[in-house]
Every structure is written in structure tokens, then in C-alpha cells.
Design an enzyme around this catalytic site. Structure first.
Site, PDB file in Angstrom:
ATOM      1  CB  THR A 181      -0.815   0.130   1.186  1.00  0.00           C
ATOM      2  OG1 THR A 181       0.076  -0.042   2.360  1.00  0.00           O
ATOM      3  CG2 THR A 181      -1.607  -1.071   1.457  1.00  0.00           C
ATOM      4  CD  GLU A 328      -5.036  -2.231   2.072  1.00  0.00           C
ATOM      5  OE1 GLU A 328      -5.684  -1.626   1.006  1.00  0.00           O
ATOM      6  OE2 GLU A 328      -4.647  -1.516   2.979  1.00  0.00           O
ATOM      7  CE  LYS A 437     -17.005  16.101  15.102  1.00  0.00           C
ATOM      8  NZ  LYS A 437     -16.941  14.886  16.221  1.00  0.00           N
ATOM      9  CD1 TRP A 442     -19.181  13.990  11.398  1.00  0.00           C
ATOM     10  CD2 TRP A 442     -16.892  14.453  11.187  1.00  0.00           C
ATOM     11  NE1 TRP A 442     -18.507  13.474  12.299  1.00  0.00           N
ATOM     12  CE2 TRP A 442     -17.093  13.409  12.284  1.00  0.00           C
ATOM     13  CE3 TRP A 442     -15.519  14.930  10.700  1.00  0.00           C
ATOM     14  CZ2 TRP A 442     -16.238  12.919  12.983  1.00  0.00           C
ATOM     15  CZ3 TRP A 442     -14.645  14.267  11.567  1.00  0.00           C
ATOM     16  CH2 TRP A 442     -14.831  13.742  12.804  1.00  0.00           C
TER      17      TRP A 442
HETATM   18  P1  AMP Z   1      -5.012   2.589  -3.068  1.00  0.00           P
HETATM   19  O1  AMP Z   1      -4.735   1.142  -2.095  1.00  0.00           O
HETATM   20  O2  AMP Z   1      -3.478   3.172  -3.451  1.00  0.00           O
HETATM   21  O3  AMP Z   1      -5.368   2.026  -4.243  1.00  0.00           O
HETATM   22  O4  AMP Z   1      -5.824   3.327  -2.233  1.00  0.00           O
HETATM   23  C1  AMP Z   1      -6.958   3.067  -1.892  1.00  0.00           C
HETATM   24  C2  AMP Z   1      -8.055   4.371  -1.464  1.00  0.00           C
HETATM   25  O5  AMP Z   1      -8.061   5.247  -2.362  1.00  0.00           O
HETATM   26  C3  AMP Z   1      -9.263   4.163  -0.854  1.00  0.00           C
HETATM   27  O6  AMP Z   1      -9.334   3.541   0.338  1.00  0.00           O
HETATM   28  C4  AMP Z   1     -10.005   5.027  -1.153  1.00  0.00           C
HETATM   29  O7  AMP Z   1      -9.566   6.085   0.011  1.00  0.00           O
HETATM   30  C5  AMP Z   1      -9.412   5.658  -2.384  1.00  0.00           C
HETATM   31  N1  AMP Z   1     -10.137   5.613  -3.616  1.00  0.00           N
HETATM   32  C6  AMP Z   1     -10.023   4.381  -4.345  1.00  0.00           C
HETATM   33  N2  AMP Z   1     -11.131   4.672  -5.260  1.00  0.00           N
HETATM   34  C7  AMP Z   1     -11.684   5.988  -5.036  1.00  0.00           C
HETATM   35  C8  AMP Z   1     -12.866   6.741  -5.633  1.00  0.00           C
HETATM   36  N3  AMP Z   1     -13.605   6.182  -6.671  1.00  0.00           N
HETATM   37  N4  AMP Z   1     -13.333   7.638  -4.927  1.00  0.00           N
HETATM   38  C9  AMP Z   1     -12.820   8.149  -3.803  1.00  0.00           C
HETATM   39  N5  AMP Z   1     -11.736   7.473  -3.565  1.00  0.00           N
HETATM   40  C10 AMP Z   1     -11.178   6.289  -3.927  1.00  0.00           C
END
Ligand code: AMP
Length: 543
Positions: A181, A328, A437, A442
Site C-alpha cells: 500500500t 487490499e 471537523k 463534519w
Molecule cells: P490504493 O490502495 O492506493 O488504491 O488506495 C485506496 C484508497 O483510494 C481507498 O481507500 C480510497 O480512499 C481511495 N479511492 C479509491 N477509489 C476511489 C474513488 N473512486 N473515490 C474516492 N476514493 C477512492
């Protein structure tokens, strides 16, 4: 009583067998570093993946060993996607946009035994060479003889006999690949995918209500192969027999549009920043490109502004489909298609649904937990999204102390704050740590960012919480104006006033030339928070 069905394991070799036998003639196109196009077939891919598996065994790679890649999207990377797991080993895709320290940490944490490095990324790898300890380094696309302590990919494959390949994968639960990640806080964590998870994820990606990847598709993953398996496309396209177009190191809008036009791309996938840049190019050079082959631009990774979805559709006839996922979750989680009930609804209503992150894919279950337990699916109540399913991580690789990421009953806590509506569509309001906040209320930074990016003079926007003496936190908007435009703070405030309560509107607007990004192209809010942590709002004294 057991059912009387065969128990064939769901594995990556099974995906390749199908691609080779049924779709052996279909093409994989790669843009090489010299910009020329390389073409070969799934039959060629199969041969070379087996050669790679044999070569790796010859280098002493055994079951469970990690083999890393530091590379762009190209056919050699695709060969590793298949050849490494076929050797019983674990493919570890390294993010080439990470800082050298972080990269070294990840290589060491994963215990990578072999690293395949693109020639043009060798300078990056050399920065960490002294701090990591792989047994072998292999250069891909070498344009000169490799350094003495390194091997050359083509020579390695040439010397390997594909007939010597021994199938090693018998258990679908065996690890096939891993990806770290890109944590914006804390150390990166390794997600370890099984063959079964990848197989099922691929199958689900073929469903029409998810990505609908089919034989007739020509798929262009702009999303890097180191970002959550290029969203599974290398495997799902192979399973479907779709043509793959791999853009190599050239991710600028003109290079992408050239591929779209010349290869007749039907599906292209990437984060919003990629599509925002492409939109700007299309807006100014519309007649230069034929994009009529495209059936879908898939966007995910961060929130897609509704204005962008609308602009592509109205100005260029292109359909943007919004999806949500995480490293994940392999990453397919939810996809936002318009439900049948709204097929004839006014465009505005359909757009509102498409701007949400969508409904869960088959096999994925969702729920959201608020302060007082699970929140109702009413489209209003906020809670942290929890998910479970056969391609969702059950744990992190060798990472003690991450128990809090999983609930006692085995769901994964995403850290995303969402609402879920009565049709099961999630809408992401924030990362838990990005929520603002103010005076006990929020404020969704995502909603304000999306509205700002809908302003004609703004290309990028990030909204962060800044400490405030009276309200504890207040929103600050950091924006990038379209070249040649100079919107004022008053313009932006007026633009937001039409859709937000007064107290939700950022107190100040800071204009930058560009926003800092994570290794996967998302706005790096932690860097903005650090930069503006002592920010004083212009009229703060008056409060
Ligand atoms: P990653 O593991 O780098 O792909 O990051 C995952 C995170 O990206 C998620 O937990 C979200 O916070 C964000 N994310 C992924 N897809 C979206 C989406 N379509 N809209 C908003 N946030 C997203």
C-alpha cells in the site's frame, strides 16, 4: 455430503492456458522506450512466461520466493505477471514513484530475491542498491551490456528451455503476487494475493455490471502495473481474450490518445488526474484525435468529479465509469453504473449516481460503521466502510500490530468514510484521517474538491483541515488554476455558495502551480497538511 463436481484449482496458470489455447492469436501491443510498437500474441506470451519460470528456477527461485519488478507497463512485465507465479514464486510489483528510502524498505521487508528492473529505471535502482540484498538483478530492455553484477532479461529467456517447465502451482490458496500500500501515514504494508483471489477477481471483472471485459475489448491500462495489479486488467483481459495495449513509459495525453486512436482502444483505465489531463488536451485539440472506439474510461483511485464525468460525455461523447477499490481489495470493490430504474431518469439524476463510487461487485459485501454501530443504508448516515470477500486481504504480510485493520468477525476496515444508499451505492466522503471537523460538524473535503474542480478555471483542488483557534479545524482549499486563468478567491467562494452551506466553504484559497502527488497519482494531502500546518487565515484575527 460433498457435491460431485471437479475440484480444479483456480490459478493463474489456468488463466494463461485459456488465453493461449482459445485466444492464442490475439494481440498484446507495447509502446517501447524508443516509442516504437512491439506486438505479439497470447501464444507468444505463454511461451515466454514459461521460459521466465524456467529461468527463475535456474536462478534458484523456489516456491514462495519473492521476485520483484521495477518497471512500466509492457509485455515483459506481463510475462512476469504470469511467469513468476507459474514458477511457484510471488510477483512483487515495486512502485517506481516512491522515494528511494521507502523503496529500499519495501524490497527488504518483502525479502525480494530477484529484481527485474527496466533499463531506464536503473538509476533509481542504483540509489537503493547498497541498501538491499537481492541475489540477482535482471535488466529489462537493456540497451547496452548490463553491469557485471547484473543479468539481461532477453539472454536469460533465450537460454531457458520452455519444455523444461514443471507446473508447480497445485493449491489455489498459494500466494501469487504482492503489492505494498502507498501509505500516506505510517510504513507501507504488504498485501499478499492468492491465485484463487486473482482468478475470482478476474472472473468478476468480466461481468457486465462491473467492467464487462470481453473478447472484443482492447484494454489500455494507464494505471501502472505496480498499482494494485493494474486493477487486475493483465489477468482479466487474458481470461477474456481481450487485446492489451501497454503504454510503456509514455503516459502524457498525446501519447495515450495516439494509442487510443491507432489501436482502437475500447476500455482505458486510470486515476482522475490522468483523465483530467486528457480532458484538457481533448478540449483544446478535439479534432486531432478519433476516440470513437472507446466504450468506457474507467476511473478510480480517488474521487472522480461529476463535472469531469459530464464534460467527457457532453463534449467528447465518452462514457466515464467510476469505481472504488483498494490495494487490499485486489482492487475491484464497487462500480457505479446507472441502475435500470433510472435508465430513463433526467440526465442530472443519472449523473448523480454515476458520480458515486457504486455498488459492490459480486462476492463483495459492504457495511458502514458509525459511532453507534452500523449505519442505515439511507444515503445520509456516515460511517467507516467495512468490506469482505474472496479477494479482500485477511491480513498484511509480516506486519505485526495491524490487527485494528480487521474486525473481530473478519471484515476489513477500509478507513474510508461513506454513506450507503438504499440501492447499495456507496459514496466516499473522505479518508477517515482527511475528514474536517469544524465546530463539531463534519465537512466532506471530497465534495468540496469535486465542486471546485467543476469550476471552469480550476484543474486541481485539494481541501485540508487547518487548526483553528475557535472552530478547532477549518477547511483550506489548495487549488491549481487552468493555464492562463486567474480566478479570485471570491469567484471560487461564489461558485461553492450555490451548493454548500456557508460554514462548509473553505475560509481561504491558496493557489499553487501543482499539487503534490502520491506514488499512484493521488493528491498527497499529508504533504499539504504539513506545509500549511501553521497557516493563519487572512481574517482570523477578526474572529
Ligand atoms: P490504493 O490502495 O492506493 O488504491 O488506495 C485506496 C484508497 O483510494 C481507498 O481507500 C480510497 O480512499 C481511495 N479511492 C479509491 N477509489 C476511489 C474513488 N473512486 N473515490 C474516492 N476514493 C477512492
Amino acid at each position: 455430503m460433498d457435491g460431485l463436481m471437479m475440484k480444479g484449482p483456480l490459478t493463474i496458470p489456468a488463466i494463461l492456458r485459456r488465453a493461449e489455447t482459445v485466444f492464442g492469436h490475439k494481440t498484446i501491443v507495447t509502446r517501447r522506450p524508443d516509442r516504437s510498437l512491439h506486438r505479439y500474441t497470447y501464444a507468444d506470451l505463454g511461451q515466454r512466461a514459461r521460459r521466465l519460470a524456467v529461468a527463475l528456477a535456474g536462478l534458484g527461485v523456489g516456491p514462495g520466493d519473492r521476485v520483484a519488478t521495477l518497471g512500466w507497463n509492457h509485455h515483459q512485465h506481463l510475462e512476469a505477471y504470469f511467469g513468476v507465479p507459474m514458477a511457484g514464486a510471488v510477483l512483487h510489483t515495486l512502485n517506481l514513484r516512491l522515494h528511494a528510502d521507502e523503496l529500499a524498505y519495501i524490497v527488504n521487508h518483502a525479502g525480494d530475491r530477484v529484481v527485474l528492473v527496466d533499463q531506464d529505471l536503473l538509476p533509481l535502482f542504483q540509489q537503493i542498491r547498497a541498501d538491499v540484498n537481492p541475489k540477482h538483478v535482471v535488466i529489462v530492455e537493456a540497451d547496452s551490456p548490463p553491469p557485471d553484477d547484473m543479468l539481461e532479461y532477453e539472454a536469460l529467456l533465450e537460454a531457458a528451455d520452455p519444455a523444461a517447465f514443471t507446473p508447480l502451482v497445485t493449491d489455489e490458496h498459494q500466494a501469487a503476487s504482492m503489492c505494498y500500500t502507498t501509505g500516506t501515514t505510517g510504513r507501507p504494508k504488504g498485501v499478499l494475493y492468492s491465485h484463487r483471489a486473482i482468478f475470482l477477481h478476474s472472473l468478476a471483472s468480466l461481468a457486465i455490471d462491473t467492467l464487462g471485459i470481453s473478447e472484443s475489448d482492447v484494454a489500455l491500462p494507464v494505471v501502472p502495473m505496480f498499482h494494485a495489479n493494474a486493477w487486475g486488467i493483465p489477468y482479466s483481459a487474458a481470461m477474456a481474450g481481450a487485446t492489451q495495449v501497454l503504454p510503456g513509459p509514455y503516459l502524457d495525453p498525446a501519447s495515450l490518445l495516439e494509442l487510443v486512436q491507432n489501436e482502437r482502444v475500447t476500455v482505458a483505465l486510470g486515476v482522475p488526474t490522468v483523465w483530467l489531463a486528457l480532458l484538457q488536451t481533448l478540449d483544446t485539440h478535439r479534432d486531432d484525435w478519433d476516440v470513437s472506439s472507446v466504450r468506457m474510461l474507467l476511473v478510480g483511485g480517488s474521487a472522480a468529479p461529476a463535472s469531469m464525468i459530464q464534460a467527457f460525455e457532453e463534449r467528447h461523447g465518452l462514457t466515464v465509469v467510476h469505481a472504488w477499490g483498494m490495494t487490499e481489495t485486489s482492487p475491484l470493490g464497487t462500480v457505479a453504473h446507472v441502475p435500470s430504474e433510472l435508465a430513463l431518469a433526467p440526465a442530472e439524476q443519472r449523473l448523480a449516481v454515476r458520480a458515486k463510487q457504486g455498488r459492490p461487485a459480486p462476492c463483495i459485501e459492504i457495511r458502514a460503521r458509525g459511532a453507534d454501530g452500523f449505519v442505515p443504508w439511507d444515503g445520509r448516515s456516515l460511517g467507516e466502510l467495512e468490506v469482505r470477500g474472496p479477494w479482500v486481504a485477511a491480513d498484511y504480510f509480516n506486519h505485526a500490530g495491524e490487527g485494528h485493520a480487521f474486525t473481530d468477525d473478519g471484515w476489513f476496515r477500509t478507513g474510508d468514510i461513506v454513506t450507503i444508499d438504499d440501492h447499495g451505492y456507496i459514496e466516499i466522503h473522505d479518508r477517515a484521517k482527511d475528514l474536517i471537523k469544524s465546530g463539531g460538524e463534519w465537512i466532506s473535503s471530497v465534495a468540496i474538491e469535486n465542486a471546485l474542480m467543476g469550476h471552469p478555471d480550476i484543474v486541481e483542488a485539494a481541501v485540508i483541515a487547518v487548526p483553528h483557534p475557535k472552530w478547532v479545524e477549518r477547511p483550506l482549499a489548495v487549488v491549481v488554476a487552468r493555464p492562463g486563468r486567474t480566478p479570485s478567491s471570491e469567484d471560487l467562494r461564489a461558485h461553492l455558495a450555490a451548493r454548500f452551506e456557508r460554514w462548509m466553504i473553505p475560509d481561504a484559497f491558496e493557489f499553487l502551480h501543482e499539487l503534490p502527488r502520491t506514488g499512484t497519482g493521488k493528491f498527497l494531502k499529508s504533504a499539504l497538511r504539513a506545509r500549511f500546518k501553521d497557516y493563519t487565515f487572512p481574517d482570523q484575527e477578526a474572529w
